[in-house]
Every structure is written in structure tokens, then in C-alpha cells.
Design an enzyme around this catalytic site. Structure first.
Site, short mmCIF file in Angstrom:
data_model
loop_
_atom_site.label_atom_id
_atom_site.label_comp_id
_atom_site.label_asym_id
_atom_site.label_seq_id
_atom_site.Cartn_x
_atom_site.Cartn_y
_atom_site.Cartn_z
N SER A 1 33.18 36.47 35.29
CA SER A 1 33.05 36.64 36.73
C SER A 1 34.35 37.26 37.26
CB SER A 1 32.75 35.30 37.39
OG SER A 1 32.56 35.45 38.78
N SER A 2 34.69 36.99 38.49
CA SER A 2 35.91 37.52 39.10
C SER A 2 36.24 36.67 40.32
CB SER A 2 35.71 38.97 39.52
OG SER A 2 36.76 39.42 40.36
N TYR B 1 31.17 45.76 43.09
CA TYR B 1 31.76 45.00 41.99
C TYR B 1 31.71 43.50 42.29
CZ TYR B 1 35.25 43.24 38.72
OH TYR B 1 35.90 42.52 37.74
N LYS C 1 29.50 40.53 40.24
CA LYS C 1 30.10 39.35 39.62
C LYS C 1 29.63 38.06 40.29
CE LYS C 1 32.77 41.45 36.59
NZ LYS C 1 32.70 41.20 35.14
#
EC number: 1.1.1.-
Length: 268
Positions: free
Chosen positions: A150-151, A165, A169
Site C-alpha cells: 500500500s502507501s 496512485y 493503493k
């Protein structure tokens, strides 16, 4: 009565385990692959395009006394993901750990995003990870580990022009919670790591998109700005993420399931 000496328990050891890491030719993925090997695992090093980087990772792993092979597959193509797993289980006789690291970065204002860019980002970061998890479930030994990527931008750390983006995620966070339920019957845990800004070989190439006027800054200035985002006042490096991945891959993490672990030094 004489005592029986027992060897001390060494935490986070992965001796006898086999790990597959997607996108493992460079950056965070390469660090994951090497650190898993350092903990005792044999490693399948997946790459999409650059065999030279992947082979360098394989050589480094072998220098540590473990074993590894590189297998090419583009995880945005489900048929290639299926082939990747079919080949991977044949190499060392099974799989115990799957780390889904392959991903792409994208920046663009809402007004500029094209259908093609939308599909490119979601085909790798979201769709690709989902089908890596599906194949992992089908092929992993029990108990097993699935670790997705993930982020910190998927949750509380927002960046302008980063919606594609971040959303790609964010879906991973939902996958983790739901897939942990689906995989319980095989005693497979499903978790994710959510890194923040991480200094990789591509870090300075992407800094211009994250930081205003970065193209006019020196590398040292960029690193200092990124370091100051964390209360620990240092930058994150691939090894920081790799160490957490090794914990999640180990038996010590057995009771951690369906969770997204932020690995950003407190930036978010």
C-alpha cells in the site's frame, strides 16, 4: 536429573521457507528479497523487464548462502501472473510467502488524467495485486503469508495530483481486510505495508512531482526536506520496509492479520 539443552529461539528466522517477491529487481522489492534471504528463505525474484537487475539480486542472495532464481512476468497481465506461480512452485517445491511489490507511480491533475493512464495505474497497482493474491491463495503452503504493498498516501497523507496512485493503493487496504477473511481457511494471513517517501534509485527522478521546485534543488536539499517530514528527521530507506516485511513473513506475526502497517517514520 540432568537438564536437556535446547537451542535459543531465534525470532524472524525463515529457514526452510520459500518466498516470492514481485517487482524485486530494484528498490524496495530488491531489499525485501535480500532481507528475506538473510533471514533464511529461498527467494523467487520476479521482474517485468530488466533481467540484469533481477540477476544481480539473485547473485547477492546467493552470496549470503541462500538460494534464488529470477522469473520474468508482468503482473498487469493475469495470464503471466498465473504462469509465474506455476513456475515458482516448481523451483523449490512450494511457496510459503508472497510479497506483492510491483507497482507504478503516477502524477496528474484531475483535468489531465486520461483513460489510458487510469488503466495503466490500476492494472498494476490494484488489479495486478489482487490476482497475485488470488494465485498466492491457490499455491501457498499452509500456514502462509501474503504481504501486499500500500502507501501512506492511500490514507492520511495526501499529495496534489496524486489521486490515481493514492486510490489504487487505497483499494489495497480494503483488499487486505477482506482477503484476510477469505484466506483464513488455509491459515494464510494477509497484511500490507504502507511506506512513505523512500530513498531508492528512482527517488530523485520522482522528487520533482512530490516537491515544488525540486528541479531547482540539490539532492542534499531534497533529502533534508523529506527527512523533516518525519518527526525522526531522517529519510526512509528500502531496508526499513524490508525489515517489517520479514516480521510479517515470520511466525512471530501469526496473530497479525488483515492489517496495514504504516512504515513512514511517523510522517502520516
Amino acid at each position: 536429573m540432568g537438564s536437556i539443552d535446547t537451542p535459543p529461539h531465534l525470532p524472524y528466522r525463515l529457514d526452510g521457507k520459500v518466498a516470492l517477491v514481485t517487482g524485486a529487481g530494484r528498490g524496495i522489492g530488491a531489499a525485501m528479497a535480500v532481507e528475506l534471504a538473510r533471514c533464511g528463505a529461498k527467494v523467487i525474484v520476479n521482474y517485468a523487464r530488466s533481467s540484469s537487475f533481477a540477476n544481480a539480486v539473485v547473485d547477492e542472495i546467493k552470496s549470503l548462502g541462500s538460494d534464488a532464481v529470477a522469473i520474468q512476468a508482468d503482473v498487469s497481465q493475469v495470464s503471466q501472473t498465473v504462469r509465474l506461480f506455476e513456475e515458482a512452485v516448481q523451483v523449490f517445491g512450494g511457496l510459503d510467502i508472497v510479497c506483492s511489490n510491483a507497482g507504478v507511480v503516477s502524477f496528474g491533475h484531475l483535468s489531465e488524467v486520461t483513460e489510458e493512464e487510469f488503466d495503466r495505474v490500476f492494472s498494476v497497482n490494484t488489479r495486478g495485486q489482487f490476482f497475485v493474491a488470488r494465485e498466492a491463495y491457490r499455491h501457498l503452503n499452509s500456514p502462509g503469508r501474503i504481504i501486499l504493498m500500500s502507501s501512506n498516501t492511500a490514507d492520511s497523507f495526501t499529495v496534489p495530483k496524486h489521486s490515481l496512485y493514492s486510490a489504487s493503493k487505497g483499494a489495497i487496504n480494503t483488499f487486505v481486510r477482506c482477503l484476510a477473511k477469505d484466506c483464513g481457511d488455509k491459515k494464510i494471513t494477509v497484511n500490507a505495508v504502507a511506506p512513505g517517501g523512500t530513498v531508492t534509485d528512482m527517488f530523485h527522478e520522482t522528487a520533482k512531482d512530490y516537491l515544488p521546485n525540486a528541479d531547482k534543488m540539490s539532492k542534499e536539499q531534497i533529502l533534508q526536506i523529506v527527512a523533516n517530514v518525519s518527526p525522526l528527521t531522517r529519510c526512509g530507506y528500502p531496508i526499513d520496509i524490508a525489515k517489517v516485511v520479514c516480521f510479517l513473513a515470520s511466525s512471530e506475526s501469526e496473530w497479525v492479520n488483515g492489517k496495514v502497517l504504516g512504515v513512514d517514520g511517523g510522517a502520516a
